[in-house]
Design a protein around this motif. Structure first.
Motif: not given
Lengths: 468, 500
Positions: B264-291
Motif C-alpha cells: 500500500h505505502e511503497s507501491i500503491g501510493h507512488p503509482i497514483e498519477l495525481d501524486r506523480v503530476l503534483g496535484q497532491e503536493a501540498n498534502f499527501a505529497g508527490t512521488s519518486f515515480l516521475t514519468l
C-alpha cells in the motif's frame, strides 16, 4: 427533464450563485423538538438530539492552476436514547418526521439488543454555558470567485520566481444544536477559513499555512511569499549523517509532535492502561519549562464550549512545570475515579471516553531568530510528516522532516539539508527543551490546531536520511 | 428482537430523476461535461471493551454530488437537499464554481474517451450483515472479549465489527447510467497488556480494525474470532518477556497482512498519477515515480509481479467494483511485471499524460459529498511458489515479522519505516524465539529489489485497508492488497528502538 421545468427553479439557481448560509437556530430547534416530542409519545424515558449543519467550500490548486474546487452543504441528525440501563445512537441526514420515527425505531432496537450497562448515567439537565464568539460574518461571504482570484495571485508569485504552487483556500461555517428530554439545550456556531501553500522550486519545497475563524486574519499572498522565499533557500540540500542534533522546531512541527499526547490525558485511557501517563501522574515527567493546559476559552482557540453530553468545558491544567497534574474526565470516567467531570466527554456511546481538544502549551521569552542566534550547530525544522507512534508508553514517535530543513551553524541559517527520519520519545523531547518562544495558534496536517510556541530542543534523534 | 429496520429505499426511479435533473440544469447553465452521483450509505458499528459494549451505532446518509466542466475548468457541489430546487441549486453552484476555477486555469480539462454504459451491479454478499440479529453479533463480541480477558495479564480486550452498505447511482452527460451496490464488512480483536514500563498488544486477524472485505457477515464467521482470542491474548502477555528485536542488517520475512501494508505505502501510493503530476503536493505529497521512470525503472526483483485489479475476479476486495466513480469499467493494470515498472493508476483526465487512450478506472469517492479522485483499487503482489514452512526452513538467519504496529514513509515514498506487533528470530531454518518491538526500514526500490521468495496462492490473502486517507477535504477509502508471506534480504532491522 424539460427546460421549462428547470426554469421553474430559477429562484433556486440565482441563490446558487451566492454563498449558502446556515439555517436559523429556530429551524434546527424545530427538528430537535420534533424528535423529543415523538420520543415522548413513544414512552422513551430519555432522548438526546444532536443536529449539525455544515457548509464548506474549498479551492484546491496545483501546478499553478486550480484543479479541484468543491462545495458541500449538509445537515446531520443524531439521536441517542436511554432506557432500562441501555443506550444507543442512530444518525441520519433525513430530517422529515417519517425519518425521525424510523431513527427512533432503530434506536429502540439497538438498545434492546444489548446487555444492561450498570454505569450508564442519566442524561444531564439544563446547563449554563460561557459565551464564545467564533463566528466571523466576513468568512461567510467569501465567494468561489474571491478564493479563485486569491489563488491566481498566489500562482503568479510562484511563476515570477520560477516556482510551482500547490495548496488550498477553504472557507466554511457550521452550527451544532444539542438538546435532550431533561431540558438541556446548547448551541454553537463557528466559521473557519484556512489557507495552505507548498512552493516547489525544482526539487526543493517549502510550505506555509494559516487557519482562523476569520478569513481576514491571514493573507494568502504573504504566506505564499514566505513559502516562496524559503523554497528558494531550500535548493541543493546537503546530506548530513543521522544522529542526535539540536533542533529549532517551528510551531507547526511542535504542534504535530505534542498533539500526539492529547489522548494520553484522557482518564479513560489511563484507566485502560494505554496512556503514557499510566502510573506517572503527579511525578516529574517533563522539563520544568513545560506547562500545558486545555482551554477552549483561549482567544486563539476554536471549538464548542460544551462536550458531547452537553457539559460545559472547563479549563484544565494538565501539566504544571513538568509534572502531569490533572486528566480530563467525562461524566462516566469521573464517576469511576471519584472525580468531577471536566466537560471533555465524547458523544455517547463510545469506548474512548474523553480527550482535551484545545491544548495550549505555555511559551517563553525567546523567538526563532534568537534561537538561531544562540545555536552553534543544529537544524531548523519547518514541519514534520507522517508521524506515527512506535512505542505507546515511552511515546516514541517516528516521522519525517518535510518542506524545509536547514542547517544552523554559528548562529546563522545555512544550507538546506536532506530530509531525515526521526525516532524520538516525546517525553524525552519535552525534557530537553532549551528555549521557548511566544505561543500562537498553529496549524499543520497531523494534529488538530493548538496554541504552541516554537522550541529549541537538544539531542533530538534522527535515525535515517532519505533521498531528497 | 434485534432486527433493525433497513432505512426505506427511495425509489430507484426517483434516483435517476435526481440525476437527470441535475445533469440538465448543469447543461443549461453552461457545463460542457457533467457527472452526478446520488449515494445512499448505511453503516453499523459495534465495539466492546473489557466486557462492556463500547460503540453501538447505526447511521445513514443520502445525498447528491455533481461534477462539471465549464469554461474548461472543474467545479463540484454536493447537497442533501433532494428536492427539485435543491438539486437545481446544487448543479448551478457546481457550474458557478467551475467558472470561478477558470479564473486560474492553465489548460482546458481534457477527458479520455469512454463508452456509454447502462448497468446495474451488486457486489458479493452471502449474508447481509444488516439482517443478522444484533444479539448474535454482540454475543460473539462479548464472548471473544471474555476469552481474551481470561488470560492473566491482559489489561485491555477490544473487539469490533463494522458494516457498510452503499448504493450509488451514477449518470453522466455522456449517457451512462450505472447503479452499484457494495456491502463491506470488517472485524477484528485486540488484546493489550500493560506491565512494568511497557505496553504490548496483539491483534487478529490484523491490527487497526482487523480484516475488511467486499462481502457480508460470512467474513465474520470465516475468521472464527473466538478461537483465536486466547492465542493473541497469550502472545500479548508473552511479549513482555521476549527478547528485544536486535538492530542489524539481515533477512526479513513479512507476514501477509504486513506485506499488504508495505505494498500500500511503497507501491500503491507512488503509482497514483495525481501524486506523480503534483496535484497532491501540498498534502499527501508527490512521488519518486516521475514519468521518465515508466517502462525504465527496475522497481523490484524479477520474481515480483504487482497488478492493480478492480475486477471482482481478483477477489472480494475493498478495491473491487464494476465501474469506478467516473463510469469507467473495472480493469486489471500491470504495475510491476517481472520486476519492471509498467503502469500508473490513472483517470480520464490524466490518462493521456502517460500515453494511454483510456482511463485505468481508478477514480473513487468516499461519499456523495466528495469529489472522485485517483485511488488504489486492489494493488496486489501476485503469488510465488514457496510455502511458509519452506521459506523458514530455507532461512539460516533472519526475522519473521507479523501484524502492523506503526507505519511511516516520506512524502515522495522513498524512505519508509514499519514496526510490527510481534516477530520471531530464525536460526538454522527454525523459529527459535519470540522478539518484541520489531521494526524495519529501507528505501522503496532497494527493498523491493531484495525480494527473493514469495509464498504461493494457498497462502495469498486479499487484505483490506479500510482507512486510506487522501485529498482535501480528506477522504477515507478502502483499498485491497493481495499478498502472501515473502522474504527480503539485507534489510535494516530494529532501528526504531535504537537509542544512538
Amino acid at each position: 427533464m424539460s427546460a421549462k421545468s428547470t426554469e421553474r427553479g430559477a429562484t433556486g439557481l440565482r441563490k446558487a450563485a451566492a454563498v449558502a448560509q446556515l439555517r436559523s437556530e429556530r429551524e434546527l430547534r424545530a427538528i430537535t423538538d420534533t424528535v423529543l416530542r415523538l420520543a415522548k409519545a413513544r414512552g422513551i424515558p430519555e432522548t438526546e438530539v444532536h443536529v449539525e449543519e455544515v457548509i464548506d467550500a474549498l479551492t484546491r490548486f496545483a501546478n499553478n492552476a486550480i484543479h479541484q474546487h468543491v462545495a458541500e452543504h449538509g445537515v446531520v441528525l443524531s439521536i441517542r436514547i436511554a432506557l432500562n440501563g441501555r443506550t444507543a445512537r442512530v444518525t441520519t441526514n433525513r430530517l422529515d418526521e417519517v425519518a425521525c420515527r424510523s431513527a427512533l425505531d432503530d434506536c429502540l432496537s439497538l438498545a434492546a439488543s444489548q446487555p444492561k450497562d450498570p454505569l450508564l448515567l442519566p442524561m444531564l439537565g439544563k446547563q449554563k454555558y460561557r459565551k464564545v464568539q467564533r463566528f466571523a460574518p466576513a468568512t461567510t461571504s467569501v465567494t468561489a470567485g474571491e478564493r479563485a482570484r486569491a489563488v491566481k495571485r498566489v500562482c503568479e508569485v510562484a511563476e515570477r520566481s520560477g516556482q510551482v504552487a500547490a495548496g488550498i483556500f477553504s472557507t466554511g461555517q457550521s452550527q451544532t444544536l444539542l438538546s435532550n428530554s431533561r431540558g438541556l439545550f446548547a448551541s454553537y456556531r463557528q466559521t473557519q477559513a484556512e489557507f495552505s501553500v507548498t512552493m516547489q522550486h525544482g526539487s526543493a519545497t517549502s510550505w506555509a499555512k494559516a487557519n482562523s475563524a476569520d478569513a481576514r486574519q491571514f493573507d494568502p499572498l504573504a504566506l505564499a511569499i514566505t513559502a516562496s522565499e524559503k523554497a528558494e533557500r531550500a535548493q541543493n540540500p546537503i546530506e548530513l549523517p543521522p544522529g542526535r542534533y539540536t533542533v529549532i522546531l517551528e510551531p507547526a512541527a511542535v504542534l504535530d509532535l505534542v498533539g500526539f499526547l492529547f489522548y494520553d490525558f484522557s482518564a479513560t485511557a489511563v484507566c485502560d492502561k494505554r496512556s503514557c501517563l499510566s502510573g506517572r501522574v503527579g511525578k516529574p515527567l517533563f522539563g520544568r519549562n513545560i506547562t500545558l493546559t486545555d482551554d477552549v476559552y483561549h482567544a486563539e482557540q476554536l471549538g464548542m464550549p460544551f462536550d458531547g453530553e452537553g457539559l460545559p468545558r472547563q479549563r484544565v491544567l494538565l501539566v504544571d512545570r513538568g509534572i502531569p497534574k490533572n486528566l480530563v474526565y467525562s461524566r462516566r470516567s469521573a464517576k469511576l475515579a471519584h472525580k468531577k467531570p471536566t466537560g471533555h466527554g465524547f458523544a455517547l456511546p463510545n469506548e474512548f471516553g474523553e480527550a482535551p481538544m484545545n491544548l495550549v502549551l505555555a511559551g517563553g521569552n525567546s523567538s526563532v531568530p534568537e534561537m538561531i542566534a544562540s545555536t552553534d550547530r543544529g537544524l531548523l525544522v519547518t514541519r514534520l510528516w507522517y508521524i506515527r507512534e512506535v512505542d505507546p508508553y515511552e511515546k516514541i514517535m517516528t516521522g519525517m522532516t518535510r518542506d524545509g530543513l536547514f542547517l544552523v551553524e554559528k548562529g546563522k541559517v545555512g544550507p538546506a539539508v536532506r530530509n531525515f527520519r526521526f525516532n524520538q520519545s516525546v517525553l524525552e523531547m519535552l525534557r530537553n527543551v532549551e528555549l521557548l518562544g511566544s505561543p500562537h495558534r498553529a496549524t499543520a496536517e497531523e494534529s488538530f490546531e493548538m496554541v504552541v510556541p516554537p522550541m529549541k530542543i537538544g539531542k533530538f534523534q534522527f535515525s535515517e536520511v532519505t533521498k531528497f | 428482537m434485534g432486527h433493525v429496520t433497513a432505512c426505506p429505499l427511495v425509489l430507484v426511479g426517483t434516483m435517476w430523476d435526481y440525476c437527470g435533473h441535475s445533469l440538465e440544469t448543469a447543461r443549461l447553465r453552461g457545463a460542457r461535461y457533467a457527472d452526478v452521483r446520488v449515494m445512499q450509505m448505511r453503516q453499523r458499528d459495534l465495539t466492546t471493551k473489557n466486557g462492556q459494549v463500547g460503540t453501538l451505532g447505526q447511521s445513514e446518509s443520502i445525498g447528491l454530488g455533481i461534477r462539471v466542466v465549464a469554461n474548461g475548468a472543474w467545479g463540484f457541489a454536493s447537497s442533501d437537499q433532494l428536492t427539485r430546487e435543491g438539486i437545481a441549486s446544487c448543479a448551478a453552484q457546481a457550474v458557478a464554481i467551475a467558472k470561478a476555477s477558470a479564473l486560474a486555469k492553465k489548460e482546458a480539462v481534457q477527458l479520455a474517451p469512454e463508452g456509454t454504459y447502462v448497468d446495474s451491479w451488486q457486489g458479493p454478499c452471502q449474508k447481509d450483515p444488516f439482517e443478522i440479529p444484533l444479539e448474535t453479533q454482540l454475543d460473539l463480541l462479548l464472548a471473544t472479549d471474555a476469552a481474551m480477558r481470561k488470560v492473566k495479564g491482559v489489561t485491555l480486550a477490544e473487539t469490533d465489527l463494522q458494516f457498510r452498505k452503499i448504493d450509488s447511482w451514477f449518470a453522466s452527460s455522456g449517457g451512462s447510467k450505472i447503479h452499484q451496490r457494495r456491502v463491506t464488512s470488517g472485524c477484528g480483536i485486540a488484546a493489550t497488556c500493560f506491565k512494568g514500563d511497557a505496553i504490548q498488544k496483539r491483534s487478529y486477524p490484523n491490527s487497526f480494525g482487523g480484516q475488511h472485505i467486499l462481502g457480508g457477515y460470512e467474513l465474520v464467521e470465516s475468521l472464527d474470532l473466538l478461537k483465536h482470542a486466547p492465542r493473541i491474548a497469550e502472545e500479548a502477555v508473552a511479549l513482555h518477556d521476549a527478547a528485544q528485536c536486535p538492530e542489524k542488517t539481515g533477512t526479513l520475512i513479512l507476514g501477509g497482512s504486513q506485506l499488504g501494508l508495505q505494498i500500500h505505502e511503497s507501491i500503491g501510493h507512488p503509482i497514483e498519477l495525481d501524486r506523480v503530476l503534483g496535484q497532491e503536493a501540498n498534502f499527501a505529497g508527490t512521488s519518486f515515480l516521475t514519468l521518465d521512470k515508466l517502462n525504465h525503472l527496475q522497481y523490484a526483483s524479477s520474481i515480483v509481479n504487482v497488478v492493480a485489479d478492480a475486477r471482482i475476479s481478483h477477489g472480494p476486495g475493498l478495491g473491487s467494483f464494476a465501474y469506478d466513480d467516473e463510469g469507467v469499467p473495472a480493469q486489471c493494470i500491470d504495475i510491476i511485471k517481472d520486476g519492471a515498472f509498467r503502469g500508473y493508476l490513472s483517470s480520464r483526465e490524466t490518462a493521456h499524460l502517460v500515453g494511454l487512450h483510456r482511463s485505468g478506472g481508478t477514480m473513487r469517492t468516499e461519499g456523495w459529498n466528495r469529489l472522485p479522485m485517483i485511488r488504489m483499487t486492489n494493488v496486489s503482489l501476485l503469488p510465488g511458489t514457496w510455502t511458509p514452512e519452506h521459506l523458514i526452513a530455507d532461512t539460516d538467519d533472519g526475522v519473521v515479522m507479523e501484524t502492523n504496529r506503526s507505519w511511516s514513509i516520506d512524502d515522495r515514498r522513498y524512505q519508509f519505516q514499519f514496526s510490527t506487533e510481534i516477530a520471531w528470530e530464525i536460526r538454522g531454518g527454525k523459529k527459535v524465539r519470540m522478539l518484541k518491538n520489531p521494526s524495519y526500514s529501507g528505501i522503496t526500490t532497494e527493498f523491493w529489489n531484495s525480494c527473493d521468495a514469495i509464498c504461493n496462492a494457498d497462502h495469498w490473502v486479499l487484505w483490506g485497508t479500510p482507512n486510506c486517507g487522501k485529498g482535501q477535504p480528506m477522504q477515507t477509502m478502502g483499498t485491497g492488497h493481495g499478498a502472501a508471506p515473502a522474504r527480503f534480504r539485507n534489510v535494516k532491522i530494529g532501528i526504531a528502538f535504537s537509542n544512538e
